[in-house]
Design a protein around this motif. Structure first.
Motif, PDB file in Angstrom:
ATOM      1  N   ARG A   1       0.852  -1.187   0.000  1.00 20.93           N
ATOM      2  CA  ARG A   1       0.000   0.000   0.000  1.00 20.93           C
ATOM      3  C   ARG A   1       0.891   1.242   0.000  1.00 20.93           C
ATOM      4  O   ARG A   1       1.824   1.343   0.797  1.00 20.93           O
ATOM      5  CB  ARG A   1      -0.911   0.033   1.230  1.00 20.93           C
ATOM      6  CG  ARG A   1      -1.717   1.338   1.320  1.00 20.93           C
ATOM      7  CD  ARG A   1      -2.813   1.259   2.352  1.00 20.93           C
ATOM      8  NE  ARG A   1      -2.304   1.294   3.713  1.00 20.93           N
ATOM      9  CZ  ARG A   1      -3.075   1.135   4.794  1.00 20.93           C
ATOM     10  NH1 ARG A   1      -4.375   0.889   4.644  1.00 20.93           N
ATOM     11  NH2 ARG A   1      -2.566   1.194   5.995  1.00 20.93           N
ATOM     12  N   ASN A   2       0.601   2.156  -0.905  1.00 21.14           N
ATOM     13  CA  ASN A   2       1.350   3.409  -0.990  1.00 21.14           C
ATOM     14  C   ASN A   2       0.424   4.580  -0.693  1.00 21.14           C
ATOM     15  O   ASN A   2      -0.718   4.615  -1.160  1.00 21.14           O
ATOM     16  CB  ASN A   2       1.961   3.590  -2.375  1.00 21.14           C
ATOM     17  CG  ASN A   2       2.912   2.465  -2.747  1.00 21.14           C
ATOM     18  OD1 ASN A   2       3.514   1.843  -1.862  1.00 21.14           O
ATOM     19  ND2 ASN A   2       3.051   2.188  -4.029  1.00 21.14           N
ATOM     20  N   SER A   3       0.947   5.545   0.069  1.00 21.83           N
ATOM     21  CA  SER A   3       0.174   6.744   0.405  1.00 21.83           C
ATOM     22  C   SER A   3       1.003   7.979   0.062  1.00 21.83           C
ATOM     23  O   SER A   3       2.187   8.055   0.407  1.00 21.83           O
ATOM     24  CB  SER A   3      -0.180   6.766   1.896  1.00 21.83           C
ATOM     25  OG  SER A   3      -0.938   5.630   2.260  1.00 21.83           O
ATOM     26  N   TYR A   4       0.354   8.924  -0.618  1.00 20.14           N
ATOM     27  CA  TYR A   4       1.021  10.163  -1.022  1.00 20.14           C
ATOM     28  C   TYR A   4       0.173  11.335  -0.522  1.00 20.14           C
ATOM     29  O   TYR A   4      -1.042  11.365  -0.735  1.00 20.14           O
ATOM     30  CB  TYR A   4       1.151  10.248  -2.544  1.00 20.14           C
ATOM     31  CG  TYR A   4       1.652   8.981  -3.188  1.00 20.14           C
ATOM     32  CD1 TYR A   4       3.017   8.743  -3.336  1.00 20.14           C
ATOM     33  CD2 TYR A   4       0.756   8.003  -3.640  1.00 20.14           C
ATOM     34  CE1 TYR A   4       3.481   7.590  -3.925  1.00 20.14           C
ATOM     35  CE2 TYR A   4       1.208   6.837  -4.234  1.00 20.14           C
ATOM     36  CZ  TYR A   4       2.576   6.630  -4.380  1.00 20.14           C
ATOM     37  OH  TYR A   4       3.024   5.460  -4.953  1.00 20.14           O
ATOM     38  N   SER A   5       0.819  12.285   0.136  1.00 17.09           N
ATOM     39  CA  SER A   5       0.060  13.421   0.654  1.00 17.09           C
ATOM     40  C   SER A   5       0.800  14.718   0.387  1.00 17.09           C
ATOM     41  O   SER A   5       2.036  14.761   0.332  1.00 17.09           O
ATOM     42  CB  SER A   5      -0.187  13.270   2.161  1.00 17.09           C
ATOM     43  OG  SER A   5       1.031  13.362   2.880  1.00 17.09           O
ATOM     44  N   VAL A   6       0.028  15.778   0.207  1.00 16.43           N
ATOM     45  CA  VAL A   6       0.572  17.123   0.077  1.00 16.43           C
ATOM     46  C   VAL A   6      -0.352  18.064   0.835  1.00 16.43           C
ATOM     47  O   VAL A   6      -1.575  17.905   0.818  1.00 16.43           O
ATOM     48  CB  VAL A   6       0.710  17.542  -1.405  1.00 16.43           C
ATOM     49  CG1 VAL A   6      -0.633  17.542  -2.107  1.00 16.43           C
ATOM     50  CG2 VAL A   6       1.387  18.897  -1.525  1.00 16.43           C
ATOM     51  N   GLY A   7       0.242  18.999   1.544  1.00 17.60           N
ATOM     52  CA  GLY A   7      -0.554  19.920   2.345  1.00 17.60           C
ATOM     53  C   GLY A   7      -0.064  21.351   2.213  1.00 17.60           C
ATOM     54  O   GLY A   7       1.124  21.604   1.970  1.00 17.60           O
ATOM     55  N   PHE A   8      -0.994  22.292   2.358  1.00 19.23           N
ATOM     56  CA  PHE A   8      -0.691  23.713   2.264  1.00 19.23           C
ATOM     57  C   PHE A   8      -1.229  24.411   3.511  1.00 19.23           C
ATOM     58  O   PHE A   8      -2.319  24.080   3.991  1.00 19.23           O
ATOM     59  CB  PHE A   8      -1.325  24.329   1.013  1.00 19.23           C
ATOM     60  CG  PHE A   8      -0.927  23.651  -0.265  1.00 19.23           C
ATOM     61  CD1 PHE A   8       0.218  24.037  -0.943  1.00 19.23           C
ATOM     62  CD2 PHE A   8      -1.686  22.601  -0.781  1.00 19.23           C
ATOM     63  CE1 PHE A   8       0.598  23.405  -2.114  1.00 19.23           C
ATOM     64  CE2 PHE A   8      -1.318  21.961  -1.946  1.00 19.23           C
ATOM     65  CZ  PHE A   8      -0.174  22.365  -2.617  1.00 19.23           C
ATOM     66  N   GLY A   9      -0.472  25.372   4.013  1.00 25.85           N
ATOM     67  CA  GLY A   9      -0.898  26.077   5.208  1.00 25.85           C
ATOM     68  C   GLY A   9      -0.692  27.576   5.095  1.00 25.85           C
ATOM     69  O   GLY A   9       0.232  28.048   4.419  1.00 25.85           O
ATOM     70  N   LEU A  10      -1.555  28.333   5.744  1.00 26.49           N
ATOM     71  CA  LEU A  10      -1.448  29.785   5.820  1.00 26.49           C
ATOM     72  C   LEU A  10      -1.796  30.204   7.240  1.00 26.49           C
ATOM     73  O   LEU A  10      -2.855  29.853   7.755  1.00 26.49           O
ATOM     74  CB  LEU A  10      -2.410  30.460   4.832  1.00 26.49           C
ATOM     75  CG  LEU A  10      -2.586  31.977   4.992  1.00 26.49           C
ATOM     76  CD1 LEU A  10      -1.279  32.709   4.708  1.00 26.49           C
ATOM     77  CD2 LEU A  10      -3.703  32.482   4.086  1.00 26.49           C
ATOM     78  N   SER A  11      -0.893  30.953   7.872  1.00 34.15           N
ATOM     79  CA  SER A  11      -1.119  31.454   9.221  1.00 34.15           C
ATOM     80  C   SER A  11      -0.947  32.966   9.219  1.00 34.15           C
ATOM     81  O   SER A  11      -0.020  33.486   8.587  1.00 34.15           O
ATOM     82  CB  SER A  11      -0.133  30.813  10.207  1.00 34.15           C
ATOM     83  OG  SER A  11      -0.315  31.328  11.505  1.00 34.15           O
ATOM     84  N   GLN A  12      -1.847  33.675   9.906  1.00 36.08           N
ATOM     85  CA  GLN A  12      -1.823  35.135   9.885  1.00 36.08           C
ATOM     86  C   GLN A  12      -2.158  35.684  11.267  1.00 36.08           C
ATOM     87  O   GLN A  12      -3.135  35.258  11.890  1.00 36.08           O
ATOM     88  CB  GLN A  12      -2.834  35.672   8.865  1.00 36.08           C
ATOM     89  CG  GLN A  12      -2.953  37.174   8.808  1.00 36.08           C
ATOM     90  CD  GLN A  12      -1.683  37.841   8.296  1.00 36.08           C
ATOM     91  OE1 GLN A  12      -1.140  37.429   7.282  1.00 36.08           O
ATOM     92  NE2 GLN A  12      -1.217  38.858   8.998  1.00 36.08           N
TER      93      GLN A  12
END
Length: 454
Positions: free
Chosen positions: A246-257
């Motif tokens: 089983r392969n898992s690929y993830s990408v995430g984006f964040g913005l903090s203000q």
């Protein structure tokens, strides 16, 4: 005579100009040297990302129970206890770089998973634990991460490598992230990515193994030494999985203000793609159109869980933290989730830290969760043998859940208490009670200790 006086005056004039030039050059050279020294001193004494080595020790005790065990097809005990211990060591390599080692173990005892093989001893029953090998297990993990910060601390790069293993599962993961701060560090954006390569050592319910390739079927000793009741012509739908990866690929984006001197907000968007064996090989399913077969009080599986070999997940959420005053802070969170298996969910939580002294803070919290059922979920004996995909895992069912928590933390920024060469900086104790609107409930106690090297 006048000519000699003019020549003498000219020489004196030239000497004065030379003196001025020499003085100017000396002043310039001194100023340049002073500026260079100041720069070097500034660079030499810039604030380190991490001042000294830090060690965190985390531990927890978890307990759960319920009557919808996936191992026994949506019925039976879900009783489980788990004890974990984790060490996290953060080491400053220099002013800009930090190496972190995270190593932990988790030991569990499970009445539910023991029923992968319920016929090992005594009377087989889905609501009773078996003494089989699957009744307990040890999970171990080690993760190494490295981070680098730019001189102005506005750019942060990190990478990590992780390995984890238990009796039927092995996982290797790599990941990295980049964070950018700007607007005088009031704004932060980040991106991260991870890849996990996992391998099952597929373990199937005991009664199905004789029906695999090369198996003896009903001639196996399990059936010759035990009496089948109900449908005595037991003939399950069983084929071992072709692939156990089983392969898992993830990408995430964040913005903090930072929105205000007392208010900070953040947004996050995550995507996950999974491919391979997404079914759990030892979770049983019972079909409504096939007569039931039993050994003792345990119903023999008609099949194991079958789910698609791909899944795409999306989660979007945000946090809003409000510093009311020196005593009270409000932390809120919301997340919306959906995937291509038909599940959508909403998560909302609030935590209100209350600082009662300079060293002690209380942490009351509440979390609400709600989700729809996966397209392939079926309650006990509601799937059909003609279905392509099916599961009776109540983690994929429709349900709502409430979690109440309370914690207390002790912080001593001077770390006066010592253990060998390490000063005790903080202690965190928390308790959470979780309840679904099914029969499932759980509780967990966690403790964390942070030490800093003198």
């Amino acid at each position: 005579m006048e000519e000699k006086q003019e020549e003498a005056a000219a020489v004196t004039n030239m000497e004065n100009h030379l003196k001025k030039i020499v003085i100017f050059m000396c002043v310039f050279a001194f100023a340049k040297a002073h500026a260079q020294t100041a720069q070097e001193e500034t660079k030499a004494y810039k604030k380190r990302v991490l001042e000294t080595t830090e060690v965190d020790f985390l531990t927890s005790y978890y307990s759960q129970d319920g009557d919808n065990a996936a191992v026994s097809g949506g019925i039976g005990t879900e009783e489980l206890t788990d004890v974990t211990g984790t060490f996290i060591v953060s080491i400053p390599l220099n002013d800009d770089d930090v190496l972190t080692i995270d190593a932990g173990v988790s030991a569990y005892t499970s009445a539910s998973s023991s029923n992968v093989g319920p016929f090992d001893d005594g009377l087989a029953d889905p609501f009773q634990a078996s003494s089989g090998a699957s009744s307990s297990d040890l999970w171990a993990n080690i993760t190494g991460s490295y981070s680098h910060s730019s001189d102005d601390r506005n750019d942060i790069w990190s990478t990590k490598l992780s390995i984890s293993s238990e009796y039927d599962y092995f996982s290797l993961g790599v990941g990295g992230s980049y964070t950018k701060l700007f607007n005088e560090k009031n704004t932060e954006i980040s991106v991260n990515g991870n890849v996990y390569i996992d391998t099952w050592n597929a373990i199937y319910p005991t009664e199905l193994r004789p029906f695999g390739e090369g198996g003896a079927g009903l001639s196996d000793r399990l059936f010759t030494q035990n009496t089948i009741t109900g449908n005595t012509n037991y003939n399950p739908r069983f084929t071992a999985f072709d692939s156990e990866g089983r392969n898992s690929y993830s990408v995430g984006f964040g913005l903090s203000q930072i929105l205000h001197k007392k208010v900070q907000g953040s947004l996050a968007l995550d995507f996950v793609q999974q491919d391979g064996l997404l079914s759990t090989p030892f979770q049983r399913v019972y079909f409504s159109d096939i007569a039931d077969s039993f050994i003792d009080n345990f119903q023999l599986a008609d099949a194991v869980e079958r789910l698609p070999d791909s899944r795409f997940k999306v989660a979007a959420g945000g946090r809003l933290n409000w510093y009311l005053n020196e005593t009270v802070t409000v932390r809120t969170f919301y997340r919306y989730y959906f995937d291509d298996w038909g599940i959508t969910s909403h998560t909302a939580s609030i935590e209100v830290p209350v600082k009662i002294t300079n060293k002690f803070t209380l942490y009351p919290s509440y979390r609400f969760y709600n989700q729809t059922a996966a397209d392939y979920f079926n309650t006990y004996e509601s799937a059909l043998s003609t279905d392509e995909f099916y599961t009776s895992d109540y983690d994929l069912s429709e349900y709502s859940a409430n979690q109440f928590g309370f914690g207390v933390s002790y912080t001593d920024i001077f770390a006066k208490a010592h253990l060998w060469q390490f000063g005790l900086k903080s202690i965190d104790l928390k308790f959470y009670q979780y309840d679904r609107d099914t029969t499932f409930s759980s509780s967990i106690i966690t403790a964390g200790f942070k030490f800093v090297m003198d």
